[in-house]
Design a protein around this motif. Structure first.
Motif, PDB file in Angstrom:
ATOM      1  N   PHE A 134       0.834  -1.195   0.000  1.00 19.28           N
ATOM      2  CA  PHE A 134       0.000   0.000   0.000  1.00 19.28           C
ATOM      3  C   PHE A 134       0.872   1.251   0.000  1.00 19.28           C
ATOM      4  N   LYS A 135       0.358   2.272  -0.627  1.00 22.28           N
ATOM      5  CA  LYS A 135       1.020   3.582  -0.676  1.00 22.28           C
ATOM      6  C   LYS A 135       0.028   4.606  -0.158  1.00 22.28           C
ATOM      7  N   GLU A 136       0.572   5.708   0.326  1.00 24.54           N
ATOM      8  CA  GLU A 136      -0.267   6.742   0.932  1.00 24.54           C
ATOM      9  C   GLU A 136      -0.141   8.039   0.146  1.00 24.54           C
ATOM     10  N   ILE A 137      -1.247   8.717  -0.013  1.00 22.74           N
ATOM     11  CA  ILE A 137      -1.217  10.057  -0.587  1.00 22.74           C
ATOM     12  C   ILE A 137      -1.752  11.006   0.482  1.00 22.74           C
ATOM     13  N   PRO A 182      -4.809  11.440   5.120  1.00 27.69           N
ATOM     14  CA  PRO A 182      -4.206  10.730   3.986  1.00 27.69           C
ATOM     15  C   PRO A 182      -5.102   9.580   3.518  1.00 27.69           C
ATOM     16  N   VAL A 183      -4.926   9.228   2.248  1.00 27.04           N
ATOM     17  CA  VAL A 183      -5.645   8.098   1.648  1.00 27.04           C
ATOM     18  C   VAL A 183      -4.613   7.004   1.362  1.00 27.04           C
ATOM     19  N   THR A 184      -4.953   5.789   1.732  1.00 24.84           N
ATOM     20  CA  THR A 184      -4.068   4.649   1.492  1.00 24.84           C
ATOM     21  C   THR A 184      -4.684   3.775   0.407  1.00 24.84           C
ATOM     22  N   LEU A 185      -3.884   3.490  -0.622  1.00 25.71           N
ATOM     23  CA  LEU A 185      -4.357   2.701  -1.761  1.00 25.71           C
ATOM     24  C   LEU A 185      -3.322   1.628  -2.108  1.00 25.71           C
ATOM     25  N   PRO A 186      -3.760   0.546  -2.716  1.00 26.07           N
ATOM     26  CA  PRO A 186      -2.797  -0.453  -3.176  1.00 26.07           C
ATOM     27  C   PRO A 186      -1.873   0.145  -4.251  1.00 26.07           C
ATOM     28  N   GLU A 187      -0.614  -0.244  -4.213  1.00 22.26           N
ATOM     29  CA  GLU A 187       0.347   0.202  -5.206  1.00 22.26           C
ATOM     30  C   GLU A 187      -0.172  -0.118  -6.608  1.00 22.26           C
ATOM     31  N   ASP A 210     -11.859  11.560  -4.796  1.00 22.32           N
ATOM     32  CA  ASP A 210     -13.034  12.363  -5.114  1.00 22.32           C
ATOM     33  C   ASP A 210     -13.169  13.464  -4.055  1.00 22.32           C
ATOM     34  N   VAL A 211     -14.244  14.211  -4.089  1.00 22.70           N
ATOM     35  CA  VAL A 211     -14.394  15.342  -3.164  1.00 22.70           C
ATOM     36  C   VAL A 211     -14.529  14.867  -1.714  1.00 22.70           C
ATOM     37  N   GLY A 212     -14.834  13.613  -1.484  1.00 24.23           N
ATOM     38  CA  GLY A 212     -14.978  13.108  -0.129  1.00 24.23           C
ATOM     39  C   GLY A 212     -13.664  12.750   0.535  1.00 24.23           C
ATOM     40  N   ASN A 213     -12.636  12.466  -0.254  1.00 27.09           N
ATOM     41  CA  ASN A 213     -11.373  12.048   0.354  1.00 27.09           C
ATOM     42  C   ASN A 213     -10.167  12.822  -0.158  1.00 27.09           C
ATOM     43  N   SER A 214     -10.410  13.876  -0.948  1.00 28.33           N
ATOM     44  CA  SER A 214      -9.293  14.582  -1.555  1.00 28.33           C
ATOM     45  C   SER A 214      -9.665  16.033  -1.849  1.00 28.33           C
ATOM     46  N   PRO A 215      -8.708  16.948  -1.719  1.00 27.04           N
ATOM     47  CA  PRO A 215      -8.967  18.330  -2.137  1.00 27.04           C
ATOM     48  C   PRO A 215      -8.801  18.511  -3.648  1.00 27.04           C
ATOM     49  N   ILE A 216      -8.377  17.458  -4.334  1.00 24.11           N
ATOM     50  CA  ILE A 216      -8.096  17.541  -5.768  1.00 24.11           C
ATOM     51  C   ILE A 216      -9.396  17.422  -6.551  1.00 24.11           C
ATOM     52  N   LEU A 217      -9.644  18.388  -7.397  1.00 28.05           N
ATOM     53  CA  LEU A 217     -10.803  18.339  -8.284  1.00 28.05           C
ATOM     54  C   LEU A 217     -10.362  17.755  -9.621  1.00 28.05           C
ATOM     55  N   PHE A 218     -11.209  16.930 -10.180  1.00 21.00           N
ATOM     56  CA  PHE A 218     -10.922  16.337 -11.485  1.00 21.00           C
ATOM     57  C   PHE A 218     -11.934  16.851 -12.482  1.00 21.00           C
TER      58      PHE A 218
END
Length: 103
Positions: free
Chosen positions: A8-11, A20-25, A34-42
């Protein structure tokens, strides 16, 4: 490869109260943030609009691949003087990252 066998890697985000969000490599950020777990808009999620422009502040526990030519072309337009700028929608998580949203 199943998610359970991959490391797992963390952002994490500077200038944001979100945890932080942890996701599989190997996962694509655009598929999980998304807007629920990140300030990044896509916007387009295909690397042409520049809405998800971020600055990579720290890379640990791995190596982040260099941008491909299509991403570099957009970065030359939206962040020409920032060598740490990337498009979040084009990032496959191969390292833990600390990022700042610029979009």
């Amino acid at each position: 490869m199943s998610n359970q066998s991959r490391p797992f890697k963390e952002i994490s985000y500077s200038q944001s109260p979100l945890p932080p969000v942890t996701l599989p490599e190997g996962e694509w950020l655009a598929d999980h943030l998304d807007v629920g777990n990140s300030p990044i808009l896509f916007g387009c999620r295909t690397g042409i609009c520049g809405t998800c422009l971020i600055e990579i502040e720290d890379v640990s526990d791995g190596h982040l691949a260099d941008p491909l030519p299509d991403e570099l072309e957009v970065l030359d337009i939206v962040a020409p003087a920032n060598p740490r700028a990337r498009l979040a929608c084009q990032l496959q998580l191969t390292a833990s990252l600390k990022v700042k949203y610029l979009g």
